[in-house]
Design a protein around this motif. Structure first.
Motif, mmCIF file in Angstrom:
data_model
loop_
_atom_site.group_PDB
_atom_site.id
_atom_site.type_symbol
_atom_site.label_atom_id
_atom_site.label_comp_id
_atom_site.label_asym_id
_atom_site.label_seq_id
_atom_site.Cartn_x
_atom_site.Cartn_y
_atom_site.Cartn_z
ATOM 1 N N ARG A 247 -39.412 25.585 -11.444
ATOM 2 C CA ARG A 247 -40.210 26.061 -10.234
ATOM 3 C C ARG A 247 -39.740 25.443 -9.139
ATOM 4 O O ARG A 247 -39.208 25.922 -8.006
ATOM 5 C CB ARG A 247 -41.845 26.198 -10.271
ATOM 6 N N ASP A 248 -39.624 24.063 -9.202
ATOM 7 C CA ASP A 248 -39.157 23.204 -8.103
ATOM 8 C C ASP A 248 -37.697 23.324 -7.931
ATOM 9 O O ASP A 248 -37.138 23.200 -6.650
ATOM 10 C CB ASP A 248 -39.514 21.821 -8.620
ATOM 11 N N ARG A 250 -36.146 26.049 -7.911
ATOM 12 C CA ARG A 250 -35.777 27.191 -7.242
ATOM 13 C C ARG A 250 -35.831 26.810 -5.602
ATOM 14 O O ARG A 250 -35.208 27.782 -4.719
ATOM 15 C CB ARG A 250 -36.954 28.165 -7.460
ATOM 16 N N ARG A 251 -36.354 25.663 -5.213
ATOM 17 C CA ARG A 251 -36.208 25.235 -3.752
ATOM 18 C C ARG A 251 -34.949 24.677 -3.671
ATOM 19 O O ARG A 251 -34.543 24.179 -2.473
ATOM 20 C CB ARG A 251 -37.382 24.250 -3.520
ATOM 21 N N HIS A 252 -34.058 24.383 -4.727
ATOM 22 C CA HIS A 252 -32.757 23.948 -4.618
ATOM 23 C C HIS A 252 -31.648 25.017 -5.358
ATOM 24 O O HIS A 252 -31.417 24.596 -6.350
ATOM 25 C CB HIS A 252 -32.705 22.659 -5.269
ATOM 26 N N PRO A 253 -31.633 25.984 -5.010
ATOM 27 C CA PRO A 253 -30.948 27.299 -5.605
ATOM 28 C C PRO A 253 -29.534 26.811 -5.877
ATOM 29 O O PRO A 253 -28.948 27.223 -7.111
ATOM 30 C CB PRO A 253 -30.905 28.374 -4.572
ATOM 31 N N ARG A 377 -36.290 12.324 -8.576
ATOM 32 C CA ARG A 377 -36.821 13.316 -9.618
ATOM 33 C C ARG A 377 -35.911 13.210 -10.936
ATOM 34 O O ARG A 377 -35.719 14.258 -11.496
ATOM 35 C CB ARG A 377 -36.761 14.827 -9.131
ATOM 36 N N TYR A 381 -35.531 16.182 -13.788
ATOM 37 C CA TYR A 381 -34.578 17.229 -14.050
ATOM 38 C C TYR A 381 -33.563 17.089 -15.061
ATOM 39 O O TYR A 381 -32.895 18.004 -15.557
ATOM 40 C CB TYR A 381 -33.598 16.813 -12.430
ATOM 41 N N GLU A 439 -28.438 19.380 0.561
ATOM 42 C CA GLU A 439 -29.624 20.052 0.342
ATOM 43 C C GLU A 439 -30.599 19.476 -0.655
ATOM 44 O O GLU A 439 -31.757 19.565 -0.346
ATOM 45 C CB GLU A 439 -29.325 21.434 0.025
#
Length: 448
Positions: A247-248, A250-253, A377, A381, A439
C-alpha cells in the motif's frame, strides 16, 4: 521480514560482530551447493529420466491422476515448490518477528531442506513422485531458510559494512558451489573406475549436497545469536505487513513500476538457470559431464561479469547497462534455440554468454532498487522485494512446462522464455529512474 527488529550493532561489540559475520558467511557456503549441484545440474535431467521410465506409452505420467508429459514434470515441480515457499515464508517470518527466535527457525528450515536433499539418494527406478515431493520440500525449505538468513544482515553489520559483508557471503556461496562441482565431476566422469553405475554416481552427488548443507549449517547456527524483540500480536503479521508495504509503494508508483519490470525479467533469468541442464541433456543430447563443466564456467564468469557490468554502469548508468544485459539475454536464448544437438563447444559458448550477464544483471538490479526506496524503509521494502521475487518465479517454469507439454519440443520451451526479457525490457525502459529516485526522497547518483 524482521524489519522492525533491526538494530545497528554497537561499536564496542566489534569482535563479537566479526565472529557472527564469519558464521553468517558459512550458511551461504553450506546451502549454495544445493542450488548449484542439485537444482542447476543433476536433478533436472535425472528426475526427467526417472519420470520417463515411469511414463505410459504416450510419454505421460499421472501424478494424482493428472496427465503430465514426463519431460514437463521437473518444471512443474519447481513451480509448485515456489508456490509452497510463498505460502510458508510470511508465516515463518511473522513467527521470527514475533518471538525474536530466528535461529531455531533457521535450523528447522535448513535441516528440513538438507534431509530432503540427502533422501534423494533413494530416487531410483520409476520413483518420480518421490523425486517431485523431495524437490518441493527441499526447494521450499531453502527459500524459507534464505529469507531468515538474509534478515540477519542488518543485525550483524552496520550500514557502512553491509555491502562488503553481503558480497563476501555471495562469494563464499560461489566458491563452495564450484568446489563441490569439481568433486562431482570427478565422481561422475570416473564412476566406472569407482565401481559405480551412472545412476548411483548421480544419486551420491545429490545426497552429498544434503550432507554438505547439514554439516556446514552447524557453523552459522553456533555463531549467530537471537535478539530479544518486543512482542507482536496477531496471527498473520507477515501477510499484513507485506500488504501495508505494498500500500505504501502505491505512493511511489515509479518504484513499483521498476519492481514490476524486475520481477518479470528476473523470472526469465531464474527459469533459464533451472531449466538449462534439462534442455542440454534432453534436446541437445549432451553428457552430464559437459553440463557440469558448463555450470562451472557460468559460476566463474558470473563473478567476472558482475565486476565488468559494474564498471559499465559507472560509465553508461545502471539502467542502460541492465537494458543492455536484457538484450544479451534475448540474443542468448535465440542462439540457444538454434544450437545443434551433440555440439558441446557451442553449449559452452552459450554458457559463457549466460555467465557474463547473470551476476551483473541481478547485482545491478538490486543496487538500483536500493536507490528507489524511501529513506528509513530499506528492510521493509527489501522484504517485500524478496517475497514478490519468490511470488513471481513460478511463472517461468510453468510456461516452460506448458510449452513443452503442448509442443513436445524443448526448443519451443526455451524460446518461449524470450517474452520475459522482451516485456521486462519494455517495462524498465519506461521507468524514469532519476525522477523515481527523487520522488523516493533520495539524491540521484551521477551515473544512474
Amino acid at each position: 521480514m524482521g524489519h522492525d527488529t533491526v538494530r545497528t550493532p554497537p561499536a564496542d561489540g566489534a569482535a563479537e560482530r566479526r565472529s557472527e559475520q564469519r558464521g553468517w558467511y558459512f550458511y551461504d557456503w553450506a546451502c549454495s551447493v544445493y542450488s548449484t549441484s542439485v537444482l542447476t545440474v543433476f536433478l533436472g535431467p535425472y528426475l526427467t529420466s526417472v519420470a520417463k521410465s515411469a511414463a505410459d506409452a504416450d510419454g505421460y505420467v499421472h501424478p494424482l491422476g493428472i496427465p503430465v508429459r514426463a519431460g514437463s514434470f521437473f518444471a512443474y515441480s519447481v513451480s509448485l515448490s515456489v508456490i509452497v515457499a510463498v505460502l510458508v515464508m510470511p508465516l515463518v517470518g511473522a513467527a521470527a518477528d514475533r518471538t525474536g527466535r530466528k535461529k531455531p527457525l533457521l535450523a528447522a528450515a535448513a535441516y528440513t531442506g538438507a534431509a530432503a536433499t540427502a533422501a534423494m539418494f533413494f530416487l531410483d527406478g520409476d520413483r518420480y513422485l518421490l523425486g517431485g515431493a523431495l524437490l518441493v520440500v527441499a526447494n521450499a525449505a531453502q527459500s524459507v531458510a534464505m529469507m531468515l538468513y538474509n534478515s540477519y544482515l542488518p543485525q550483524i553489520a552496520p550500514p557502512e559494512e553491509r555491502d562488503a559483508v553481503s558480497s563476501r557471503g555471495w562469494a563464499f556461496g560461489y566458491a563452495a558451489g564450484s568446489l563441490v562441482l569439481v568433486a562431482n565431476l570427478v565422481l561422475y566422469t570416473g564412476h566406472d573406475a569407482f565401481g559405480l553405475s551412472e545412476s548411483m554416481a548421480v544419486r551420491i552427488c545429490l545426497a552429498s549436497a544434503g550432507l554438505w548443507w547439514g554439516a556446514f549449517a552447524l557453523i552459522p547456527l553456533r555463531r549467530l545469536r537471537d535478539r530479544r524483540t518486543a512482542g507482536r500480536e496477531g496471527a498473520l503479521p507477515g501477510f499484513r505487513q507485506l500488504a501495508a508495504t505494498v500500500r505504501d509503494m502505491r505512493r511511489h508508483p515509479l518504484t513499483l513500476a521498476f519492481l514490476l519490470a524486475y520481477l518479470v525479467y528476473n523470472d526469465g533469468i531464474q527459469t533459464v538457470i533451472s531449466q538449462a541442464s534439462v534442455y542440454g541433456s534432453e534436446e541437445l543430447g549432451l553428457e552430464q559431464s559437459t553440463l557440469i563443466g558448463a555450470v562451472l564456467l557460468v559460476q566463474v564468469l558470473a563473478v567476472a561479469g558482475a565486476l565488468a557490468m559494474g564498471r559499465l554502469a559507472r560509465v553508461y548508468g545502471a539502467k542502460r547497462t541492465i537494458l543492455g544485459s536484457l538484450v544479451a539475454w534475448t540474443v542468448t536464448l535465440a542462439a540457444g534455440y538454434f544450437l545443434p544437438a551433440g555440439a558441446p563447444v557451442w553449449f559452452f559458448v552459450l554458457a559463457a554468454g549466460i555467465g557474463l550477464v547473470l551476476g551483473g544483471s541481478q547485482a545491478l538490479s538490486r543496487s538500483l532498487f536500493s536507490h528507489l526506496i524511501p529513506p528509513g524503509r530499506e528492510a521493509e521494502y527489501f522484504s517485500a522485494y524478496e517475497m514478490s521475487d519468490r511470488g513471481m518465479s513460478w511463472l517461468g517454469p510453468l510456461l516452460f512446462g506448458i510449452t513443452y507439454q503442448l509442443t513436445g519440443s524443448y526448443r519451443d520451451a526455451i524460446i518461449s522464455l524470450v517474452i520475459f526479457f522482451v516485456l521486462g525490457f519494455a517495462l524498465l525502459a519506461r521507468v524514469p529512474v532519476r525522477r523515481a529516485i527523487g520522488e523516493a526522497g533520495n539524491p540521484a547518483p551521477d551515473g544512474i
